[in-house]
Design a protein around this motif. Structure first.
Motif, mmCIF file in Angstrom:
data_model
loop_
_atom_site.group_PDB
_atom_site.id
_atom_site.type_symbol
_atom_site.label_atom_id
_atom_site.label_comp_id
_atom_site.label_asym_id
_atom_site.label_seq_id
_atom_site.Cartn_x
_atom_site.Cartn_y
_atom_site.Cartn_z
ATOM 1 N N VAL A 94 -2.483 2.130 -4.508
ATOM 2 C CA VAL A 94 -2.365 3.632 -4.460
ATOM 3 C C VAL A 94 -3.271 4.244 -4.043
ATOM 4 N N THR A 95 -2.796 5.102 -2.885
ATOM 5 C CA THR A 95 -3.796 5.829 -2.081
ATOM 6 C C THR A 95 -3.335 7.321 -2.431
ATOM 7 N N PRO A 96 -4.275 8.311 -2.954
ATOM 8 C CA PRO A 96 -3.700 9.718 -2.846
ATOM 9 C C PRO A 96 -3.631 10.373 -1.507
ATOM 10 N N PHE A 97 -2.518 10.988 -1.347
ATOM 11 C CA PHE A 97 -2.386 11.824 -0.261
ATOM 12 C C PHE A 97 -2.153 13.142 -0.433
ATOM 13 N N ASP A 98 -2.940 14.096 0.407
ATOM 14 C CA ASP A 98 -2.981 15.592 0.011
ATOM 15 C C ASP A 98 -1.736 16.241 0.744
ATOM 16 N N GLY A 99 -0.563 16.165 0.281
ATOM 17 C CA GLY A 99 0.789 16.366 0.683
ATOM 18 C C GLY A 99 0.627 18.228 0.896
ATOM 19 N N ARG A 100 -0.182 18.539 -0.163
ATOM 20 C CA ARG A 100 -0.030 20.178 -0.007
ATOM 21 C C ARG A 100 -0.769 20.608 1.039
ATOM 22 N N GLU A 101 -1.617 19.923 1.652
ATOM 23 C CA GLU A 101 -2.295 20.230 2.928
ATOM 24 C C GLU A 101 -1.909 19.354 4.067
ATOM 25 N N TRP A 102 -0.449 19.097 4.125
ATOM 26 C CA TRP A 102 0.219 18.143 5.002
ATOM 27 C C TRP A 102 -0.040 18.600 6.348
ATOM 28 N N GLU A 103 0.165 19.996 6.617
ATOM 29 C CA GLU A 103 0.076 20.329 8.019
ATOM 30 C C GLU A 103 -1.396 20.096 8.538
ATOM 31 N N ARG A 104 -2.225 20.331 7.938
ATOM 32 C CA ARG A 104 -3.626 20.142 8.277
ATOM 33 C C ARG A 104 -4.232 18.270 8.066
ATOM 34 N N SER A 105 -3.556 17.779 7.272
ATOM 35 C CA SER A 105 -3.892 16.434 6.849
ATOM 36 C C SER A 105 -3.501 15.420 8.142
ATOM 37 N N CYS B 24 6.675 16.038 -4.908
ATOM 38 C CA CYS B 24 6.324 14.652 -5.273
ATOM 39 C C CYS B 24 5.560 14.687 -6.739
ATOM 40 N N SER B 25 4.821 15.622 -6.747
ATOM 41 C CA SER B 25 4.059 15.563 -8.008
ATOM 42 C C SER B 25 4.906 15.946 -9.076
ATOM 43 N N MET B 26 6.076 16.451 -9.161
ATOM 44 C CA MET B 26 7.040 16.677 -10.136
ATOM 45 C C MET B 26 7.750 15.203 -10.473
ATOM 46 N N SER B 27 7.828 14.606 -9.757
ATOM 47 C CA SER B 27 8.598 13.175 -9.761
ATOM 48 C C SER B 27 7.858 12.143 -9.867
ATOM 49 N N GLU C 122 0.919 -1.154 0.076
ATOM 50 C CA GLU C 122 -0.046 -0.050 -0.070
ATOM 51 C C GLU C 122 0.859 1.208 -0.001
ATOM 52 N N VAL C 123 0.766 2.056 -0.917
ATOM 53 C CA VAL C 123 1.849 3.271 -1.145
ATOM 54 C C VAL C 123 0.647 4.378 -1.435
ATOM 55 N N ALA C 124 1.587 5.217 -1.154
ATOM 56 C CA ALA C 124 0.738 6.979 -1.319
ATOM 57 C C ALA C 124 1.203 7.716 -2.311
ATOM 58 N N ASP C 125 0.355 8.392 -3.091
ATOM 59 C CA ASP C 125 0.881 9.332 -4.151
ATOM 60 C C ASP C 125 0.657 10.602 -3.670
#
Ligand SMILES: [Zn+2]
Length: 127
Positions: free
Chosen positions: A107-118, A33-36, A24-27
């Motif tokens: 693959v599970t989407p992860f909202d890294g842009r809102e990481w501090e909140r999520s 991360c979105s660039m790479s 189980e991996v996180a996207d």
């Protein structure tokens, strides 16, 4: 648990990682991360072994500087790194694992842009 092997594109960096065969991996959608296209497999540090290439690693940091984005100085591939969310662990790039030991990849989407909140509600990657 099985032993997966992997590494960077040019082969200087090689590692072993103990993880399930069904991964189980996180996207993550954060800036780097979105660039790479990085796919995070987070493991405790003791399940990760760097086999070769430690002298080829370059480190890139940004923002808080907590995450150490390690990449191969020769081919530029980021095959693993130390994530900000799990500084005691390792994030392995599931795209850099060798064929043969991975039965399935969820693959599970992860909202890294809102990481501090999520991060309050999710255990996830990124740095
Ligand atoms: Zn390389």
């Amino acid at each position: 648990m099985v032993t997966h092997t992997g590494g960077c594109h040019c082969g200087r960096i090689r590692f072993r990682v103990e993880a399930p065969a069904r991964l189980e991996v996180a996207d993550c959608n954060c800036s780097i991360c979105s660039m790479s296209g990085y796919l995070h497999l987070i493991v405790p540090a003791e399940r990760f072994t760097l086999v070769s290439g430690g002298d080829c690693l370059s480190t890139y940091t940004f923002n808080t500087g907590v995450a150490k984005h390690l990449f191969c100085a020769t081919c530029g591939v980021k095959s693993f790194y130390v994530p900000r969310s799990h500084p005691e662990g390792i994030s392995v790039n599931a795209r850099c694992l060798d064929q043969g030991t991975v039965e399935s990849l969820t693959v599970t989407p992860f909202d890294g842009r809102e990481w501090e909140r999520s991060r309050e509600s999710l255990s996830a990657p990124h740095g």
